[in-house]
Structures are given as structure tokens and as C-alpha cells.
Write an enzyme that holds these catalytic residues in place. Structure first.
Site, PDB file in Angstrom:
ATOM      1  N   GLN A 142       0.818  -1.049   0.081  1.00  0.00           N
ATOM      2  CA  GLN A 142       0.016   0.081  -0.083  1.00  0.00           C
ATOM      3  C   GLN A 142       1.007   1.375   0.014  1.00  0.00           C
ATOM      4  O   GLN A 142       1.930   1.161   0.500  1.00  0.00           O
ATOM      5  CB  GLN A 142      -0.953   0.093   1.297  1.00  0.00           C
ATOM      6  CG  GLN A 142      -1.959  -1.318   1.441  1.00  0.00           C
ATOM      7  CD  GLN A 142      -1.258  -2.235   2.024  1.00  0.00           C
ATOM      8  OE1 GLN A 142      -0.734  -2.301   2.931  1.00  0.00           O
ATOM      9  NE2 GLN A 142      -1.672  -3.603   1.492  1.00  0.00           N
ATOM     10  N   LEU A 181       2.063   4.253   9.584  1.00  0.00           N
ATOM     11  CA  LEU A 181       3.151   3.719  10.090  1.00  0.00           C
ATOM     12  C   LEU A 181       2.687   2.025  10.140  1.00  0.00           C
ATOM     13  O   LEU A 181       1.721   1.855  10.545  1.00  0.00           O
ATOM     14  CB  LEU A 181       3.740   4.068  11.392  1.00  0.00           C
ATOM     15  CG  LEU A 181       4.834   5.036  11.639  1.00  0.00           C
ATOM     16  CD1 LEU A 181       4.512   6.468  10.638  1.00  0.00           C
ATOM     17  CD2 LEU A 181       5.272   5.434  12.897  1.00  0.00           C
ATOM     18  N   TYR A 182       3.306   1.239   9.594  1.00  0.00           N
ATOM     19  CA  TYR A 182       3.307  -0.175   9.883  1.00  0.00           C
ATOM     20  C   TYR A 182       3.943  -0.380  10.997  1.00  0.00           C
ATOM     21  O   TYR A 182       4.634   0.340  11.690  1.00  0.00           O
ATOM     22  CB  TYR A 182       4.006  -0.894   8.636  1.00  0.00           C
ATOM     23  CG  TYR A 182       3.133  -0.704   7.347  1.00  0.00           C
ATOM     24  CD1 TYR A 182       2.804   0.612   7.043  1.00  0.00           C
ATOM     25  CD2 TYR A 182       2.154  -1.727   6.657  1.00  0.00           C
ATOM     26  CE1 TYR A 182       2.057   0.847   5.678  1.00  0.00           C
ATOM     27  CE2 TYR A 182       1.457  -1.598   5.793  1.00  0.00           C
ATOM     28  CZ  TYR A 182       1.268  -0.366   5.225  1.00  0.00           C
ATOM     29  OH  TYR A 182       0.534  -0.089   4.137  1.00  0.00           O
ATOM     30  N   ASN A 183       3.664  -1.808  11.431  1.00  0.00           N
ATOM     31  CA  ASN A 183       4.018  -2.288  12.817  1.00  0.00           C
ATOM     32  C   ASN A 183       5.450  -1.814  13.061  1.00  0.00           C
ATOM     33  O   ASN A 183       6.264  -2.383  12.427  1.00  0.00           O
ATOM     34  CB  ASN A 183       3.832  -3.664  13.074  1.00  0.00           C
ATOM     35  CG  ASN A 183       2.254  -3.936  12.910  1.00  0.00           C
ATOM     36  OD1 ASN A 183       1.592  -3.605  12.089  1.00  0.00           O
ATOM     37  ND2 ASN A 183       1.716  -4.941  14.016  1.00  0.00           N
TER      38      ASN A 183
END
Ligand code: GDP
Length: 344
Positions: A142, A181-183
Site C-alpha cells: 500500500q 506507520l506499519y507495525n
């Protein structure tokens, strides 16, 4: 001296960000909640390090949803930069406490934006957005342009905040940076997140407490990066000329099973998995002891499988790129926890 206000300074990201900003010479103001239990362990080392903080770290009691006191605080501090990190941060828990999640992650952001609008200063705002705004996409990666489609109360509240950030930027000319933010994990992560749950279990195993670790969906996978690097990205967002949206991610998916394998490898235990679904177990290849089991208790109603980020824009515009792979992160977290467990 630049002044920064961090909401959520006692959390994982808040503690790393405070350290980063102190090192950059900022005066750092942190908003902390009054709580009956002590909740400042992640920033204790900053407060006692006189060389680092040297009077530049100031904590204030406050709540974003307590409007009058929050306004008073903003006027008193007059920050140049606000990093809004506070909020209920757990996806699974958001199904149990959806109202608190929406008030803290959604409405509180609106209060902050309204306060900024009313102050009419050139303060810059960072909003802690999340990949959960994309829900359970069928494919990845994404980008900043991927449509929002949240699938849990946490994601819905973050989508609300993200949209409002854009709206206030466009309609009122505020400087707002939306981080997607991704993990991002670290030894400061709470134990209700799977990475830290695993690293602590591995550390206890190494210390002789050989209880099998019960996990949920081992096929669950995430784009896991290192939190210390992600706070640098937050800071860079607020140094850019204009407020914008940025994905911070590694672009690599790792399963819970692989994360566990890397974590136990760090203590010399090679895991072998056999079985499927709730009957799957992970054994020590050498001793055949059961190290990991599966309990449907930890399954999610909906579990995103393709939350994978493309951080090209952050690399090109901010010069930011992640350095630590998920398996290296697992090792780093276990080594820190082994030292902690050993110290007790
Ligand atoms: P988040 O859901 O992305 O905020 O992060 P978590 O660390 O809570 O979960 C990450 C992934 O690990 C999800 O796919 C979970 O379904 C999976 N998972 C598997 N076992 C567990 C467990 O025991 N606890 C948690 N929290 N997640 C687990």
C-alpha cells in the site's frame, strides 16, 4: 531552542522520540496521564540522565479530552512541534473497548486540531496514523494513495483522525503530517503485542522457565520494523517544507511463526513446527520439548494478511529508509529481554 510537545510520551514511540529530540537539542514537553499505577518506566532513564535531559524534559499532567486544561497547556508551552502519539494502541483490544478507542484515537485528534486552529501559530503537528486504516487489503504493498478501508474499531478511529488531518491541512492551512506507520516493535513494546510476547517467552525459557508459549494465528503476518528508526521518520516529516502523508514500512512481510523461529534461535533453540491450525506445535529440534502451542483464544475476528507498506515516498522526500529486518529485530528484542530477565 525548539520546543516539542509529545502526547503519549510514556509509550514505546514516545520514549524513543523523546530521546531523539533531546539528542537534537530540543526542549521536550510530555503529556502524561494521571494513573494510579506507575506508568513512566519507559522514560525513567531519560529523566535520570542529567547529561541528556539537563532540565530539558518536562512532564505535564493532562488529557486531550479535557479541553480547558489542554488549551491552557498549549498556551503555556507554545511548542514548535507537536507529536500526537497518545491513544489506545492495541487492535485486538479495540474490539473490547471500541468507545474508548474512538474517543482517544479519533475525537482527541479533533480536539487537538481545533486547538491549533484557534491558536493561529505556525506549530507543526505529527499525527500517528496506522496501516490499519487500509483494513484487510487483498494485495500489497500500500502507498499514501491506497483507499482507506478499516476493518476494526482501531483502524476506523485512525482513519477518522487521518482524514481530519488532511481536511485541516487543506481547509485551514495547518501544518499536519500524517504518518502511516506499519507495525514497529522494540524492547519497549507492550507484552500484549505478539513480538514482545514472544521475545519475553524466549527470554524466560533461556532463564529456565520453560513454559510453552501459547499463540494465536501463526500464519498472521506483519510488516515489522524497528521503532527507534520510525521515530526518526516522524521527526523528518516535520522538517519537510509542507505537511504531507508518508508511509513508513519495511516492505517485507514476516509470519508470527517465522518471528518466533528467529526469536528462539537467538537463545539457541531451533524450532520445528508440525500440525496445522489449533493443533500445530513448535518443538525444540534437539530436545523435542514443546515450546509453542496454538490457542484459538488469541485468534482475531478479522486478521489482516496483506498489510505491507511501500515507503518509496519517505525515502525520496525525507531520505528515510528502514535498516533492521524483522528477524534481526527478534534477535535484538530477545537479547534485551534475556538481560532483563537475568537481572531479576
Ligand atoms: P497488531 O494487531 O498489528 O496491532 O499487532 P499484534 O502484535 O497484536 O498482532 C500481530 C499478528 O500476530 C496478528 O496477525 C495476530 O493475529 C497474530 N498473533 C498470533 N498470536 C498472537 C498472540 O498471542 N497475541 C497477539 N497480540 N497477536 C497474535
Amino acid at each position: 531552542m525548539k520546543k516539542a510537545l509529545i502526547t503519549g510520551i510514556t509509550g514505546q514511540d514516545g520514549s524513543y522520540l523523546a530521546e531523539l529530540l533531546l539528542n537534537k537539542g530540543y526542549a521536550v514537553h510530555g503529556l502524561v496521564r494521571r494513573a494510579s499505577a506507575y506508568n513512566r518506566t519507559r522514560i525513567d532513564h531519560l529523566r535520570t540522565d542529567e547529561n541528556l535531559a539537563n532540565g530539558r524534559l518536562v512532564l505535564h499532567y493532562g488529557e486531550l479530552n479535557d479541553l480547558t486544561s489542554f488549551h491552557r497547556l498549549l498556551h503555556k508551552i507554545e511548542p514548535n512541534e507537536i507529536y500526537h502519539l497518545a491513544g489506545q494502541s492495541h487492535v485486538g483490544l479495540s474490539f473490547e473497548i471500541p468507545e474508548v478507542t474512538c474517543l482517544e484515537n479519533g475525537m482527541a485528534t479533533l480536539h487537538l486540531l481545533e486547538a491549533m486552529r484557534e491558536m493561529k501559530t505556525d506549530v507543526r503537528l505529527y499525527l500517528a496514523g496506522s496501516s490499519e486504516i487500509f483494513g484487510a487489503p487483498q494485495a500489497g504493498p500500500q502507498t499514501e494513495l491506497t483507499p482507506l478501508d478499516p476493518r476494526n474499531p482501531y483502524g476506523a478511529a485512525k482513519a477518522f483522525a487521518f482524514n481530519l488531518g488532511k481536511i485541516y491541512r487543506e481547509s485551514h492551512g495547518l501544518y499536519v503530517a500524517n504518518g502511516i506507520l506499519y507495525n514497529h516493535e522494540s524492547p519497549h513494546r507492550g507484552e500484549n503485542f505478539v513480538t514482545r510476547k514472544i521475545s519475553m517467552a524466549a527470554a524466560r525459557w533461556a532463564g529456565g522457565q520453560k513454559a510453552p508459549l501459547e499463540l494465536g494465528n501463526l500464519d498472521g503476518c506483519r510488516d515489522w520494523g524497528y521503532a527507534a528508526e520510525y521515530v526518526e521518520g516522524m521527526w523528518r516529516m516535520l522538517q519537510a517544507e509542507n505537511g504531507a502523508d508518508f508511509v513508513l514500512a519495511t516492505g517485507v512481510l514476516t509470519t508470527v511463526r517465522e518471528f518466533a523461529r528467529a526469536a528462539y534461535a537467538a537463545i539457541g533453540v531451533e524450532l520445528e513446527f508440525a500440525g496445522a491450525g489449533p493443533t500445530e506445535v513448535g518443538r525444540c529440534a534437539r530436545t523435542r520439548e514443546i515450546v509453542v502451542t496454538v490457542s484459538p483464544r488469541f485468534y482475531r475476528p478479522v486478521d489482516a494478511t496483506h498489510l505491507l507498506g511501500d515507503a518509496t515516498k519517505a525515502r525520496e522526500v525525507l531520505g528515510w529508509s528502514p535498516q533492521t529486518a524483522a528477524t534481526d529485530l527478534a534477535k535484538l528484542m530477545v537479547e534485551t529481554d534475556v538481560a532483563r530477565v537475568g537481572a531479576h
